[in-house]
Motif scaffolding. Structure first.
Motif, short mmCIF file in Angstrom:
data_model
loop_
_atom_site.label_atom_id
_atom_site.label_comp_id
_atom_site.label_asym_id
_atom_site.label_seq_id
_atom_site.Cartn_x
_atom_site.Cartn_y
_atom_site.Cartn_z
N TYR A 264 -1.85 -8.33 13.43
CA TYR A 264 -1.54 -9.33 12.40
C TYR A 264 -2.63 -10.38 12.24
O TYR A 264 -2.59 -11.16 11.27
N SER A 265 -3.59 -10.41 13.14
CA SER A 265 -4.74 -11.30 12.93
C SER A 265 -5.74 -10.66 11.97
O SER A 265 -6.67 -11.33 11.50
N ASN A 266 -5.53 -9.38 11.67
CA ASN A 266 -6.42 -8.66 10.76
C ASN A 266 -5.74 -8.21 9.48
O ASN A 266 -6.39 -8.15 8.42
N PHE A 267 -4.46 -7.86 9.56
CA PHE A 267 -3.74 -7.32 8.41
C PHE A 267 -2.35 -7.93 8.34
O PHE A 267 -1.69 -8.11 9.36
N ALA A 268 -1.89 -8.19 7.14
CA ALA A 268 -0.55 -8.75 6.96
C ALA A 268 0.52 -7.68 7.05
O ALA A 268 1.67 -7.97 7.35
N SER A 269 0.16 -6.43 6.77
CA SER A 269 1.14 -5.35 6.74
C SER A 269 0.42 -4.00 6.77
O SER A 269 -0.81 -3.93 6.65
N LEU A 270 1.19 -2.93 6.93
CA LEU A 270 0.61 -1.59 6.85
C LEU A 270 0.09 -1.31 5.44
O LEU A 270 -0.90 -0.58 5.28
N ASP A 271 0.73 -1.87 4.43
CA ASP A 271 0.24 -1.71 3.06
C ASP A 271 -1.17 -2.27 2.94
O ASP A 271 -2.07 -1.63 2.38
N GLU A 272 -1.37 -3.48 3.46
CA GLU A 272 -2.68 -4.11 3.38
C GLU A 272 -3.71 -3.32 4.17
O GLU A 272 -4.86 -3.16 3.74
N LEU A 273 -3.31 -2.79 5.32
CA LEU A 273 -4.22 -1.98 6.13
C LEU A 273 -4.65 -0.74 5.35
O LEU A 273 -5.83 -0.40 5.32
N PHE A 274 -3.68 -0.06 4.72
CA PHE A 274 -4.05 1.13 3.95
C PHE A 274 -5.00 0.78 2.82
O PHE A 274 -5.98 1.50 2.57
N THR B 255 0.81 6.90 -2.26
CA THR B 255 1.03 6.84 -3.70
C THR B 255 2.52 6.92 -4.02
O THR B 255 3.03 6.17 -4.87
N ALA B 256 3.23 7.81 -3.34
CA ALA B 256 4.68 7.90 -3.53
C ALA B 256 5.36 6.59 -3.15
O ALA B 256 6.27 6.11 -3.83
N HIS B 257 4.88 5.99 -2.07
CA HIS B 257 5.39 4.69 -1.63
C HIS B 257 5.12 3.62 -2.68
O HIS B 257 6.00 2.81 -3.01
N ALA B 258 3.91 3.63 -3.25
CA ALA B 258 3.54 2.62 -4.25
C ALA B 258 4.35 2.77 -5.53
O ALA B 258 4.66 1.78 -6.20
N LEU B 259 4.71 4.00 -5.88
CA LEU B 259 5.49 4.23 -7.10
C LEU B 259 6.87 3.60 -7.02
O LEU B 259 7.52 3.37 -8.04
N ARG B 260 7.34 3.33 -5.81
CA ARG B 260 8.65 2.69 -5.63
C ARG B 260 8.54 1.17 -5.59
O ARG B 260 9.55 0.48 -5.49
N ASN B 261 7.31 0.67 -5.65
CA ASN B 261 7.07 -0.76 -5.54
C ASN B 261 6.20 -1.20 -6.72
O ASN B 261 4.99 -0.98 -6.71
N ARG C 271 0.87 -1.58 -9.35
CA ARG C 271 -0.13 -2.23 -10.20
C ARG C 271 -1.45 -2.41 -9.44
O ARG C 271 -2.54 -2.26 -10.02
N VAL C 272 -1.35 -2.75 -8.17
CA VAL C 272 -2.56 -2.91 -7.35
C VAL C 272 -3.31 -1.59 -7.26
O VAL C 272 -4.53 -1.52 -7.42
N MET C 273 -2.58 -0.51 -6.99
CA MET C 273 -3.20 0.81 -6.88
C MET C 273 -3.84 1.23 -8.19
O MET C 273 -4.96 1.74 -8.22
N ALA C 274 -3.15 1.01 -9.29
CA ALA C 274 -3.68 1.39 -10.60
C ALA C 274 -4.97 0.63 -10.90
O ALA C 274 -5.95 1.20 -11.42
N ALA C 275 -4.99 -0.66 -10.57
CA ALA C 275 -6.17 -1.48 -10.83
C ALA C 275 -7.35 -1.01 -9.98
O ALA C 275 -8.50 -0.95 -10.45
N ARG C 276 -7.07 -0.66 -8.74
CA ARG C 276 -8.15 -0.21 -7.86
C ARG C 276 -8.66 1.16 -8.26
O ARG C 276 -9.87 1.43 -8.20
#
Length: 208
Positions: free
Chosen positions: A53-63, A115-121, A126-131
């Motif tokens: 957690y000193s490097n990443f806020a979540s597993l999403d951020e890590l990915f 990607t399947a995870h992001a489609l539910r959020n 939107r973050v994935m699409a922008a990147r």
């Protein structure tokens, strides 16, 4: 007036982050992103939750950090592969490009699940699409410039980009389902070459 200095990335912190990213890829590929936990990543990396957690806020951020890093490396490899393409034929240029964009089994599994995870959020989607768009916006000028050196122009750059993504995503699955088989890779090359030819036209020689 005081200002807040940006947090300095020390060598130790960089090593910790590197080990976390490497461990996460292994855990995500083995367990699946949806079943992976911070504890599993920490155990594989040999660190505590505090280090995570000193490097990443979540597993999403890590990915997303992992994805951005791999995208930057791919773009650099692609530029290097195509930088010297001048008199080469389109199929030779294509092989050089595909060599810089390998089809990786573990990475494909991880990205498909995320990607399947992001489609539910909606916000993550939107973050994935922008990147994804940012990567495409960086790749396309390299492809267009290479085609120009080969004597071809691209009337509809956006359409070419969408077609290339569709071919890459579709043929990657076929290649991974038949590891070691040459036929899926040959078809992949043929489809890419067909798209490049279909979405570009010869540059007309200027009249004397």
């Amino acid at each position: 007036m005081s200002t807040t200095a940006p947090r300095r990335v020390t060598a130790r912190r960089a090593r910790t982050r590197r080990r976390m990213l490497d461990a996460a890829l292994q855990v995500f590929a083995e367990e699946g992103f949806g079943r992976s936990t911070v504890e599993q990543v920490c155990e594989r990396a040999g660190f505590t939750r505090g280090a995570f957690y000193s490097n990443f806020a979540s597993l999403d951020e890590l990915f997303l950090a992992m994805w951005e890093e791999r995208s930057e490396r791919m773009l650099e490899d692609l530029r290097e592969a195509l930088a010297e393409v001048t008199a080469a034929s389109p199929d030779q240029a294509l092989r050089a490009a595909l060599g810089a964009i390998p089809v990786d089994d573990a990475w494909y599994r991880v990205t498909a699940e995320f990607t399947a995870h992001a489609l539910r959020n909606p916000s993550l989607r939107r973050v994935m699409a922008a990147r994804e768009q940012a990567v495409l916006d960086t790749v396309l000028p390299v492809v267009v410039a290479t085609l120009a050196r080969l004597g071809r122009r691209v009337p509809e750059v956006t359409a070419l980009g969408r077609a290339l993504v569709a071919v890459h995503d579709g043929t990657a699955v076929q290649v991974l389902l038949e590891p070691g088989a040459e036929e899926p890779r040959r078809r992949r090359e043929e489809l890419f070459l067909t798209v490049l030819n279909a979405y570009s036209t010869p540059i007309a020689e200027e009249a004397p």
